[in-house]
Design a protein around this motif. Sequence first.
Motif, short mmCIF file in Angstrom:
data_model
loop_
_atom_site.label_atom_id
_atom_site.label_comp_id
_atom_site.label_asym_id
_atom_site.label_seq_id
_atom_site.Cartn_x
_atom_site.Cartn_y
_atom_site.Cartn_z
N PHE A 74 40.37 43.71 38.62
CA PHE A 74 39.76 44.99 38.98
C PHE A 74 39.46 44.98 40.47
CE2 PHE A 74 39.44 45.61 34.55
CZ PHE A 74 39.07 46.92 34.30
N LEU A 75 40.19 45.78 41.21
CA LEU A 75 39.98 45.83 42.65
C LEU A 75 38.61 46.41 42.99
CD1 LEU A 75 41.65 45.04 45.13
CD2 LEU A 75 42.41 47.42 45.28
N THR A 76 38.03 47.18 42.08
CA THR A 76 36.72 47.78 42.31
C THR A 76 35.58 46.82 42.03
OG1 THR A 76 36.99 48.71 40.09
CG2 THR A 76 37.38 50.18 41.95
N ASN A 77 35.89 45.61 41.52
CA ASN A 77 34.86 44.61 41.28
C ASN A 77 34.85 43.60 42.42
OD1 ASN A 77 34.32 41.65 40.06
ND2 ASN A 77 32.98 43.15 39.06
N PRO A 78 33.71 43.37 43.08
CA PRO A 78 33.67 42.45 44.24
C PRO A 78 34.14 41.04 43.91
CG PRO A 78 31.66 43.78 44.14
CD PRO A 78 32.41 44.04 42.87
N GLU A 79 33.78 40.53 42.71
CA GLU A 79 34.19 39.16 42.35
C GLU A 79 35.69 39.07 42.15
OE1 GLU A 79 31.39 37.04 39.53
OE2 GLU A 79 30.66 39.10 39.32
N ASP A 80 36.26 40.02 41.41
CA ASP A 80 37.71 40.02 41.21
C ASP A 80 38.44 40.18 42.53
OD1 ASP A 80 37.30 39.78 38.51
OD2 ASP A 80 38.53 41.51 37.95
N ARG A 81 37.94 41.09 43.36
CA ARG A 81 38.60 41.35 44.64
C ARG A 81 38.57 40.10 45.52
NH1 ARG A 81 35.99 45.60 45.71
NH2 ARG A 81 34.49 44.83 47.25
N SER A 82 37.45 39.41 45.51
CA SER A 82 37.33 38.18 46.30
C SER A 82 38.29 37.10 45.79
CB SER A 82 35.89 37.67 46.26
OG SER A 82 35.77 36.45 46.95
N LEU A 83 38.39 36.98 44.46
CA LEU A 83 39.33 36.01 43.90
C LEU A 83 40.76 36.32 44.34
CD1 LEU A 83 38.11 35.57 40.20
CD2 LEU A 83 38.28 33.77 41.92
N LEU A 84 41.15 37.58 44.26
CA LEU A 84 42.51 37.95 44.62
C LEU A 84 42.79 37.69 46.09
CD1 LEU A 84 45.21 39.32 43.94
CD2 LEU A 84 44.12 41.52 44.46
N GLN A 85 41.86 38.04 46.96
CA GLN A 85 42.10 37.91 48.39
C GLN A 85 41.99 36.47 48.89
OE1 GLN A 85 39.21 40.79 49.79
NE2 GLN A 85 40.73 42.44 49.82
N ASN A 86 41.15 35.66 48.25
CA ASN A 86 40.95 34.29 48.72
C ASN A 86 41.77 33.26 47.96
OD1 ASN A 86 38.93 34.94 50.70
ND2 ASN A 86 37.51 35.29 49.01
N ARG A 87 42.29 33.65 46.78
CA ARG A 87 43.10 32.70 46.01
C ARG A 87 44.41 33.36 45.60
NH1 ARG A 87 39.69 29.94 41.39
NH2 ARG A 87 41.70 28.87 41.23
N ARG A 88 44.96 34.08 46.54
CA ARG A 88 46.19 34.83 46.24
C ARG A 88 47.32 33.90 45.80
NH1 ARG A 88 46.51 39.82 48.01
NH2 ARG A 88 45.28 39.35 49.88
N ARG A 89 47.41 32.73 46.40
CA ARG A 89 48.50 31.82 46.03
C ARG A 89 48.33 31.32 44.61
NH1 ARG A 89 50.29 26.24 46.83
NH2 ARG A 89 52.57 26.32 46.80
N ASP A 90 47.08 31.09 44.17
CA ASP A 90 46.86 30.67 42.78
C ASP A 90 47.30 31.77 41.81
OD1 ASP A 90 45.87 28.15 43.35
OD2 ASP A 90 43.82 28.87 43.60
N PHE A 91 46.97 33.02 42.16
CA PHE A 91 47.46 34.14 41.35
C PHE A 91 48.99 34.10 41.29
CE2 PHE A 91 43.25 35.82 41.76
CZ PHE A 91 43.10 36.85 40.84
N ALA A 92 49.61 33.93 42.45
CA ALA A 92 51.07 33.96 42.54
C ALA A 92 51.71 32.83 41.74
CB ALA A 92 51.50 33.90 44.00
N ILE A 93 51.14 31.64 41.85
CA ILE A 93 51.70 30.49 41.13
C ILE A 93 51.60 30.71 39.62
CG2 ILE A 93 51.39 28.04 40.60
CD1 ILE A 93 50.50 27.64 43.50
N GLY A 94 50.42 31.18 39.15
CA GLY A 94 50.24 31.42 37.72
C GLY A 94 51.22 32.45 37.19
N ILE A 95 51.37 33.56 37.92
CA ILE A 95 52.29 34.62 37.47
C ILE A 95 53.73 34.14 37.55
CG2 ILE A 95 53.15 36.93 38.00
CD1 ILE A 95 50.28 37.61 38.96
N ALA A 96 54.07 33.39 38.61
CA ALA A 96 55.43 32.87 38.75
C ALA A 96 55.77 31.90 37.62
CB ALA A 96 55.59 32.18 40.11
#
Length: 457
Positions: A156-178
């Motif tokens: 949820f981009l409108t949630n500060p915690e989710d947004r922070s996770l996405l912006q600060n751990r973008r590579r972890d998101f990418a690795i998991g999805i990949a």
Amino acid sequence: MGRIFISAGHGGYENGAVDPGVIAGGTTEAREMILLRDSIVTELRSRPGVEVLTVPDNLSMSQSISWINSRARAGDVALEIHANAFANPTGRGASVYYITNNDQRKRNAEQLLLSLLRRVPQLPNRGVQPDTATSLGNLPFNRWVFIPSLLMEVCFLTNPEDRSLLQNRRRDFAIGIAEGLGAWAAGTALPDPVPPATSNPVPPTYPPINININGQIYGEQGVIINGNAYIPIDVADSFKVNLSTNTAIRRLTYRNIVYVRAIELREHNISVAWDGGTRTVMLRSILQICPGYLDRIVGHGNTSEVQLIVFLKGNNPQAIVQFPDLPKLYREEAAIEGINYDIAFCQMCLETNFLRFNGEIQPTQNNFAGLGSVGGGNTAASFPSARIGVRAHIQHLKAYASIEPLVMEQVDPRFRFVARGIAPLLEQLSGRWAADLQYGQKILALLRRLYESSGLL
């Protein structure tokens, strides 16, 4: 291994302009999804044997789907990534949507979601959902892409915690999805209906399935393709549904018979279900509801109080705690004014998110339809009791749908401001009751879900 198509949701053009997506925390959905998409592509291309194609960012939704379909071939898969949003900033988590009644695609969705959550365990798991659970009752990316496809809401981009996770751990998101995409593409082996120019010249063979129409086994069989039930187009004709000229629907010829996906009938008020034990697609026409009256606001409801309670609790187990008599109130108040209480009840579910009240309106206001007040401040109206709040909602619907006078004393503060009878159909509430141009379609999608859960559709 099949190729992987990946699209960044809200990264292109819609309605003649760049679609900015949701603006939150100084960023946009388009920006965040393009950055995440590029990171996923980098991870995928670093793996041996993986071929990935990215959908251009200057395409609309329909153009993106056409772009994929023109290049797709057997064994390929497609993913579109989005960031979710909600008025209440506490909403969090990741989810994946798959085409309804497709168990294989559901397993693919679960695999992809768990791959992401293994890398980002701080992200809440919102589960996988059929696309019929969305606000419009279907997702074009799940329905119109020829190859197996999924749509992922990464956070949820409108949630500060989710947004922070996405912006600060973008590579972890990418690795998991990949990782999830790689496993999905490697496991996709079923033949798929793709354009002849790229098809394997060896004729495919699809496993047969039975077709049950209103309790009777149909004389012809359907087939399973990539986990989707396909039926002869003659079956649609038997329901008086003309799918032959609908360009958005995928058709294929197999052994000289034209087939379409069974789920396409759902948008024409035909219930579609699957019996895995007998490998039968179950089709049922409306038994108690006239299709021509489904979206008419003036009329009567078709569900019982118990069916309304079950539907409400099925979408929010805590919904009845604060308003135990709400289904009864809607049936009673709507019947008095001649309004379809099923429609009014579904509108309440949409406006309150099944009585979660995640927006500006609080439960204590007894405002179940987002009604405005009269006077300065642009505040939402408040009512002294749940019954009066329901009555105001019904009266406001009657103002739009009918020119008949009210039976009960007026409690709707904005009744007199409505041009009487201007919106007798659900679709005509769009852009009037709410600015959302798909507002009526969203209520209709909920109405279909209500009737399906009640065995009426």
